[in-house]
Motif scaffolding. Structure first.
Motif, mmCIF file in Angstrom:
data_model
loop_
_atom_site.group_PDB
_atom_site.id
_atom_site.type_symbol
_atom_site.label_atom_id
_atom_site.label_comp_id
_atom_site.label_asym_id
_atom_site.label_seq_id
_atom_site.Cartn_x
_atom_site.Cartn_y
_atom_site.Cartn_z
ATOM 1 N N ASN A 56 0.807 -1.208 0.000
ATOM 2 C CA ASN A 56 0.000 0.000 0.000
ATOM 3 C C ASN A 56 0.849 1.271 0.000
ATOM 4 O OD1 ASN A 56 -2.548 1.669 0.816
ATOM 5 N ND2 ASN A 56 -1.065 2.080 2.436
ATOM 6 N N ASN A 63 6.344 3.278 -5.518
ATOM 7 C CA ASN A 63 5.022 2.859 -5.996
ATOM 8 C C ASN A 63 5.071 1.615 -6.879
ATOM 9 O OD1 ASN A 63 4.533 5.306 -4.802
ATOM 10 N ND2 ASN A 63 3.515 6.234 -6.556
ATOM 11 N N THR A 82 -2.413 -1.619 -3.553
ATOM 12 C CA THR A 82 -3.201 -0.398 -3.705
ATOM 13 C C THR A 82 -2.741 0.317 -4.967
ATOM 14 O OG1 THR A 82 -3.386 -0.161 -1.299
ATOM 15 C CG2 THR A 82 -3.910 1.755 -2.635
ATOM 16 N N SER A 83 -3.618 0.367 -5.954
ATOM 17 C CA SER A 83 -3.348 1.116 -7.175
ATOM 18 C C SER A 83 -4.041 2.473 -7.044
ATOM 19 C CB SER A 83 -3.827 0.332 -8.394
ATOM 20 O OG SER A 83 -3.505 1.018 -9.588
ATOM 21 N N SER A 84 -4.670 2.953 -8.088
ATOM 22 C CA SER A 84 -5.383 4.224 -8.053
ATOM 23 C C SER A 84 -6.181 4.370 -9.331
ATOM 24 C CB SER A 84 -4.395 5.396 -7.933
ATOM 25 O OG SER A 84 -5.075 6.634 -7.988
ATOM 26 N N THR A 87 -6.188 7.220 -10.638
ATOM 27 C CA THR A 87 -5.326 8.187 -11.309
ATOM 28 C C THR A 87 -4.194 7.455 -12.016
ATOM 29 O OG1 THR A 87 -5.778 9.853 -9.632
ATOM 30 C CG2 THR A 87 -3.851 10.203 -11.008
ATOM 31 N N TYR A 145 3.130 10.080 -10.845
ATOM 32 C CA TYR A 145 2.291 9.193 -10.035
ATOM 33 C C TYR A 145 1.372 8.369 -10.933
ATOM 34 C CZ TYR A 145 -1.325 7.813 -6.669
ATOM 35 O OH TYR A 145 -2.223 7.098 -5.909
ATOM 36 N N LYS A 205 1.163 4.233 -11.268
ATOM 37 C CA LYS A 205 -0.024 3.427 -10.965
ATOM 38 C C LYS A 205 -0.530 2.677 -12.194
ATOM 39 C CE LYS A 205 -0.349 4.187 -6.580
ATOM 40 N NZ LYS A 205 -0.146 3.104 -5.599
ATOM 41 N N GLU A 249 -8.336 0.078 -6.700
ATOM 42 C CA GLU A 249 -8.125 1.415 -7.237
ATOM 43 C C GLU A 249 -8.985 2.408 -6.460
ATOM 44 O OE1 GLU A 249 -8.357 1.933 -11.487
ATOM 45 O OE2 GLU A 249 -7.996 -0.211 -11.818
ATOM 46 N N PRO A 250 -8.427 3.066 -5.447
ATOM 47 C CA PRO A 250 -9.214 4.072 -4.727
ATOM 48 C C PRO A 250 -9.482 5.302 -5.590
ATOM 49 C CG PRO A 250 -7.303 3.340 -3.451
ATOM 50 C CD PRO A 250 -7.107 2.867 -4.848
ATOM 51 N N ASP A 282 -14.738 4.026 -5.670
ATOM 52 C CA ASP A 282 -14.698 5.480 -5.892
ATOM 53 C C ASP A 282 -16.042 6.170 -5.704
ATOM 54 O OD1 ASP A 282 -16.130 4.644 -8.115
ATOM 55 O OD2 ASP A 282 -15.019 5.908 -9.528
#
Length: 254
Positions: A91, A115, A141-143, A145, A157, A161, A186-187, A242
């Protein structure tokens, strides 16, 4: 459905605050023995105390996941503390805002190392132990974004990701023969200290169909499912959490 992690050992990176702390607390509450890997001794110690005060089992390793040596150290600490490793939860992340035109080599390298490169280093270090585990899991933990959206000043960043998602798919395929599943979360916009860099929280929440920012616990519960026995036939996937932010074609439709 009660997702139980009793007797399983989890290494959670970036567990000193925010999403990582929520993951570590939830996993410990569900019976896992958790190795906290974080760069801040003060925040890591706070997470450790919260888990132990709630009756959970955890140990702390202070390190900065920007090198292969640190990744090896994190895995070794879990093995030393608990004798095995079942769940590798990566994470930890950095996302310093920096316009592309002014992006320095140092910021670019640090972002990619923490990352993205750490996904490789941690997985390589953990593989022998994961191959011995009954239900081995890697969850990252990805994203949104990078893989799905963009924010000015975060090209480095976003690239890291997007790379994480590529790693998840390729590693899942390669490690399937060892029964190791590899997945990610993906938050979207999550209410953490770091998100303050993005602007006014009420305004951001108003652009989300569910009309609220996500919480670290929202991400932790998604992680818990992907780490559980019940998710044993899911691999190479990322789960978007999300609040529906990606659904409208433009913000005026919300």
């Amino acid at each position: 459905m009660i997702l139980d992690l009793t007797g399983r050992v989890a290494l959670v990176t970036g567990s000193g605050q925010g999403i990582g702390r929520a993951i570590a607390q939830l996993f410990a509450a569900r019976g896992a023995k958790v190795l906290l890997a974080t760069r801040s001794e003060a925040s890591g110690a706070e997470t450790l105390e919260l888990i132990r005060a709630a009756g959970g089992s955890a140990e702390l390793q202070v390190l900065d996941l920007g090198t292969r040596a640190a990744a090896n150290q994190a895995v070794a600490a879990a093995l030393r503390a608990f004798g095995g490793l079942d769940l590798l939860i990566h994470n930890a992340a950095v996302f310093p805002m920096q316009p592309l035109a002014q992006l320095s080599d140092d910021i670019l390298e640090t972002t990619l190392a923490v990352n993205l490169k750490s996904c490789f280093w941690l997985t390589q270090a953990a593989l022998p132990a994961l191959c011995r585990a009954e239900h081995p899991r890697i969850v990252i933990t990805s994203s949104v974004t990078g893989p799905r959206t963009a924010i000015p000043g975060l090209a480095h960043y976003a690239a890291s990701k997007a790379g994480v998602n590529g790693f998840i798919r390729a590693a899942a395929l390669e490690l399937a023969a060892q029964r190791i599943t590899v997945n990610g979360v993906e938050p979207g916009l999550i209410a953490t200290q770091a998100m303050a860099n993005l602007g006014d929280s009420p305004a951001l929440a108003g652009s989300i169909p569910l009309k609220r920012l996500g919480t670290p616990q929202d991400i932790a519960h998604a992680m818990l499912f992907l780490a559980s026995e019940q998710a044993g036939y899911i691999t190479g996937q990322t789960l978007v959490v999300d609040g529906g932010a990606l659904l409208p074609e433009n913000a005026q439709l919300v």
